[in-house]
Design a protein around this motif. Structure first.
Motif, mmCIF file in Angstrom:
data_model
loop_
_atom_site.group_PDB
_atom_site.id
_atom_site.type_symbol
_atom_site.label_atom_id
_atom_site.label_comp_id
_atom_site.label_asym_id
_atom_site.label_seq_id
_atom_site.Cartn_x
_atom_site.Cartn_y
_atom_site.Cartn_z
ATOM 1 N N THR A 1 -6.997 -46.910 7.484
ATOM 2 C CA THR A 1 -6.293 -47.942 8.252
ATOM 3 C C THR A 1 -4.788 -47.744 8.190
ATOM 4 N N THR A 2 -4.274 -47.392 7.017
ATOM 5 C CA THR A 2 -2.831 -47.218 6.868
ATOM 6 C C THR A 2 -2.315 -46.099 7.765
ATOM 7 N N VAL A 3 -3.020 -44.971 7.796
ATOM 8 C CA VAL A 3 -2.585 -43.860 8.644
ATOM 9 C C VAL A 3 -2.644 -44.258 10.116
ATOM 10 N N ASP A 4 -3.694 -44.973 10.499
ATOM 11 C CA ASP A 4 -3.798 -45.412 11.892
ATOM 12 C C ASP A 4 -2.640 -46.346 12.258
ATOM 13 N N LEU A 5 -2.252 -47.214 11.335
ATOM 14 C CA LEU A 5 -1.113 -48.098 11.589
ATOM 15 C C LEU A 5 0.180 -47.299 11.737
ATOM 16 N N LEU A 6 0.367 -46.318 10.876
ATOM 17 C CA LEU A 6 1.557 -45.472 10.974
ATOM 18 C C LEU A 6 1.622 -44.782 12.328
ATOM 19 N N ALA B 1 8.219 -49.555 21.966
ATOM 20 C CA ALA B 1 8.869 -48.686 22.932
ATOM 21 C C ALA B 1 7.979 -47.507 23.252
ATOM 22 N N PRO B 2 8.048 -46.973 24.496
ATOM 23 C CA PRO B 2 7.192 -45.847 24.875
ATOM 24 C C PRO B 2 7.431 -44.618 24.018
ATOM 25 N N ASP B 3 8.681 -44.368 23.639
ATOM 26 C CA ASP B 3 8.997 -43.146 22.906
ATOM 27 C C ASP B 3 9.079 -43.450 21.424
ATOM 28 N N ASN B 4 7.916 -43.757 20.824
ATOM 29 C CA ASN B 4 7.850 -44.129 19.428
ATOM 30 C C ASN B 4 7.946 -42.908 18.526
ATOM 31 N N ARG B 5 8.294 -43.154 17.252
ATOM 32 C CA ARG B 5 8.222 -42.043 16.294
ATOM 33 C C ARG B 5 6.789 -41.554 16.214
ATOM 34 N N PHE B 6 5.847 -42.477 16.098
ATOM 35 C CA PHE B 6 4.430 -42.162 16.252
ATOM 36 C C PHE B 6 3.908 -43.049 17.367
ATOM 37 N N ASP B 7 3.019 -42.559 18.165
ATOM 38 C CA ASP B 7 2.264 -43.420 19.062
ATOM 39 C C ASP B 7 0.872 -42.844 19.139
ATOM 40 N N ALA B 8 0.008 -43.401 18.354
ATOM 41 C CA ALA B 8 -1.336 -42.849 18.339
ATOM 42 C C ALA B 8 -2.355 -43.943 18.449
ATOM 43 N N GLY C 1 -5.316 -35.988 8.559
ATOM 44 C CA GLY C 1 -4.637 -35.114 9.506
ATOM 45 C C GLY C 1 -4.275 -35.825 10.793
ATOM 46 N N ILE C 2 -3.417 -35.211 11.578
ATOM 47 C CA ILE C 2 -3.058 -35.779 12.876
ATOM 48 C C ILE C 2 -3.184 -34.701 13.938
ATOM 49 N N GLN C 3 -3.424 -35.139 15.155
ATOM 50 C CA GLN C 3 -3.535 -34.212 16.264
ATOM 51 C C GLN C 3 -2.943 -34.856 17.511
ATOM 52 N N ALA C 4 -2.457 -34.027 18.407
ATOM 53 C CA ALA C 4 -1.922 -34.513 19.672
ATOM 54 C C ALA C 4 -3.046 -34.615 20.687
ATOM 55 N N VAL C 5 -3.051 -35.711 21.433
ATOM 56 C CA VAL C 5 -4.067 -35.949 22.445
ATOM 57 C C VAL C 5 -3.362 -36.277 23.754
ATOM 58 N N THR C 6 -3.811 -35.675 24.836
ATOM 59 C CA THR C 6 -3.232 -35.932 26.152
ATOM 60 C C THR C 6 -4.059 -36.989 26.878
ATOM 61 N N LEU C 7 -3.400 -38.053 27.286
ATOM 62 C CA LEU C 7 -4.059 -39.139 27.985
ATOM 63 C C LEU C 7 -4.007 -38.901 29.488
ATOM 64 N N SER C 8 -4.872 -39.541 30.203
ATOM 65 C CA SER C 8 -4.815 -39.508 31.657
ATOM 66 C C SER C 8 -3.603 -40.320 32.121
ATOM 67 N N ASP C 9 -3.179 -40.103 33.357
ATOM 68 C CA ASP C 9 -2.043 -40.852 33.898
ATOM 69 C C ASP C 9 -2.315 -42.349 33.849
ATOM 70 N N GLU C 10 -3.552 -42.721 34.190
ATOM 71 C CA GLU C 10 -3.905 -44.140 34.211
ATOM 72 C C GLU C 10 -3.847 -44.755 32.823
ATOM 73 N N GLU C 11 -4.383 -44.030 31.835
ATOM 74 C CA GLU C 11 -4.396 -44.549 30.469
ATOM 75 C C GLU C 11 -2.984 -44.652 29.916
ATOM 76 N N LEU D 1 3.251 -37.507 3.454
ATOM 77 C CA LEU D 1 2.018 -36.729 3.515
ATOM 78 C C LEU D 1 1.511 -36.600 4.950
ATOM 79 N N VAL D 2 1.607 -37.680 5.705
ATOM 80 C CA VAL D 2 1.154 -37.647 7.101
ATOM 81 C C VAL D 2 1.940 -36.612 7.893
ATOM 82 N N LEU D 3 3.226 -36.478 7.597
ATOM 83 C CA LEU D 3 4.087 -35.560 8.340
ATOM 84 C C LEU D 3 4.073 -34.143 7.785
#
Length: 549
Positions: free
Chosen positions: A311-316, A350-357, A262-272, A250-252
């Motif tokens: 909480t479950t979606v945030d963990l995913l 790892a930096p290149d996770n399936r999800f990293d949110a 729902g999910i959305q892409a967020v751009t972080l600063s270089d420092e973050e 469902l998340v995907l």
């Protein structure tokens, strides 16, 4: 695996005789001679092929003769009218007859699916149903989602006396005909003339019939997902099924992910990004879930329950595999509960996770979940100098709570937003005593007299995009919480999850007295206790698990 209670006695009503009456006589005679007819799943009649009776473990041919057009016509004349979804039924039964057509629209195949009302199927989740929370059932076709949904409608209407409306798109839940099947008890049924009108009928049910509970089968479109969110925001309990076997699916699913926030892409600063060791673009949940609980029906006697979807979606999205509660109905008739063990996959760090949110700012939602908020570009504020204040930084530094005057903004939603975040804010209806005004973009563009008055007095006007709970929470977070506050609260939220899953105290990083106060307030919203330990400047919060509260 502890046993929680004995299962209720299960009774089955299948109205099989009515289905047999619509079949050609030679096929009916063969079926009546089968000992396992009570296990029958469906009857398949395809033009030019032998008729089949399908069971859970296979099928048998019902005749050496091939199905003819006359056989198909015999059935079609004795069932209800086929709708646009090529489904028909038999009045006052739960059987479903589905047609396969050729290019010219002529029927060349029929699937006669046996509909059974099984009483006692929700004993395994009755405590969840009774909680009044919004519940979403997931599972593969034929696993019993609709059967369970039907029983939920009956239990809530008959045993709890609630006003229940069943939105019945293909007459799946309450059967064919104008009179609903007795399996839904005292619940009322609204039929949907066409599949594409389901969302409209869902809203109509709320607006016209004052339900306390709405039951929906197969939410499958974006419009239906939006209608479900609208219903939930009006305080009506939702119990529904959706396409997908697991919460991960469902998340995907871009069409239905809104059901779980729902999910959305967020751009972080270089420092973050460097601080987290992630890519600059990460995924996060963008809104509170429509459904509080997701039940994955793995088979008829085994369920996995996500009690806190947020909480479950945030963990995913953080790369952590969730650990739902598993319930099993044993052959002896008892229900056993197995608490899932947390498992973190090796690639989660790892930096290149399936999800990293892991979101930039995460705060408790007051119900055991977590929300990640990013302020949209059009959430803006005007100050005395007419400039947009710096962001993200805590803008309120007064010694007393800030007084907000809401203009064209829902006061009840603003109160809910304040309940979900530990921020020093009070709502006032007196513009003279207000420290700031909160309004929506449409009103700010019109600049009515009240807003002109505030601007003339030099009262800051804060503008949000729309009159929604999520936008208000984003505004409060941006205005009253600094990045340090947000980071500390995110740490506290993760510690709450660890304390629950590992059943041991979790120690947080040293913080100032103000931030420790915010952390204590957040932990309390999760119904856990906490205490401060150590001496300044290393004084810190300790999160206590439930068993040592």
């Amino acid at each position: 695996m502890p046993t929680i209670k004995p299962a209720a006695r299960r009774e089955v009503m299948d109205n099989l005789a009515q289905l047999l009456e619509v079949l050609p006589p030679h096929i009916r005679a063969e079926l009546e001679g089968i000992d396992r007819v009570h296990e029958l799943l469906e009857i398949v009649l395809d033009l030019g092929r032998q008729p089949e009776a399908r069971f859970p473990d296979g099928f048998v041919y019902l005749s050496d003769d091939f199905v003819t057009r006359e056989d198909l016509d015999y059935v079609v004349k004795r069932v209800g009218q086929f709708g646009q979804d090529n489904r028909a039924g038999i009045e006052r039964t739960l059987h479903r007859i589905s047609a396969i057509r050729n290019r010219n629209g002529h029927i060349i195949g029929l699937t006669c699916r046996i509909g059974r009302a099984v009483f006692g199927t929700i004993d395994i989740i009755q405590d969840v149903v009774e909680s009044g929370r919004n519940i979403l059932l997931l599972g593969r076709p034929g696993v019993g989602k609709t059967t369970m949904l039907r029983e939920v409608a009956r239990i809530l209407a008959d045993q709890f006396g609630k006003r229940v409306i069943v939105v019945d798109t293909s007459n799946e839940i309450a059967g064919d005909g104008d009179v609903p099947h007795p399996a839904i008890g005292h619940a009322r049924r609204m039929q949907v003339p066409r599949v594409d009108l389901q969302a409209r009928v869902m809203i109509e049910a709320v607006e016209n019939h004052m339900p306390e509970v709405i039951v929906i089968d197969e939410i499958g479109t974006e419009q239906e997902a939006q209608a479900a969110r609208t219903i939930a925001e009006r305080g009506v309990q939702l119990v529904a099924t959706a396409h997908g076997n697991t919460l991960d699916n469902l998340v995907l699913n871009p069409t239905l992910s809104d059901l779980v926030g729902g999910i959305q892409a967020v751009t972080l600063s270089d420092e973050e990004a460097k601080k987290r060791g992630t890519q600059k673009t990460v995924l996060e949940r963008k809104a509170p879930p429509t459904f509080d609980v997701v039940v994955e029906i793995q088979d008829r006697d085994r369920l996995a329950i996500h009690h806190d979807v947020a909480t479950t979606v945030d963990l995913l999205l953080r790369g952590i595999e969730p650990s739902p509660e598993v319930r099993v109905r044993s052959p002896e008739g008892t229900i056993q509960v197995q608490e899932g063990a947390p498992r973190r996959p090796p690639e989660a760090d790892a930096p290149d996770n399936r999800f990293d949110a892991r979101p930039p700012e995460v705060h408790g939602d007051g119900g055991g979940g977590a929300r990640a908020f990013v302020v949209p570009r059009d959430v803006r504020s005007s100050g005395r100098d007419g400039q947009t204040p710096p962001s993200p930084s805590r803008l309120w530094g007064g010694s007393r709570p800030a007084r907000i005057f809401p203009y064209a903004v829902s006061t009840s939603r603003l109160q809910r937003a304040l309940a979900s975040l530990p921020v020093p804010v009070q709502i006032t209806q007196d513009l003279d005593s207000a420290d700031m005004v909160l309004t929506i973009k449409g009103q700010y563009r019109k600049m009515p007299k009240r807003l002109k008055e505030a601007e003339r007095r030099g009262v800051p006007i804060h503008v949000i995009r729309s009159n929604t709970l999520a936008q208000m929470e984003q505004f409060l977070e941006r205005t009253f919480l600094s990045p340090e506050d947000a980071s500390a609260l995110m740490e506290a939220q993760r510690a709450v999850e660890q304390a629950r899953q590992l059943a041991r105290p979790v120690e947080l990083s040293p913080q100032s007295a103000y931030i420790r106060k915010l952390q204590h307030e957040l932990i309390e919203r999760y119904n856990l206790r906490s205490t401060s330990i150590g001496e300044e400047p290393n004084r810190r919060v300790l999160v206590l698990p439930e068993e040592i509260r």
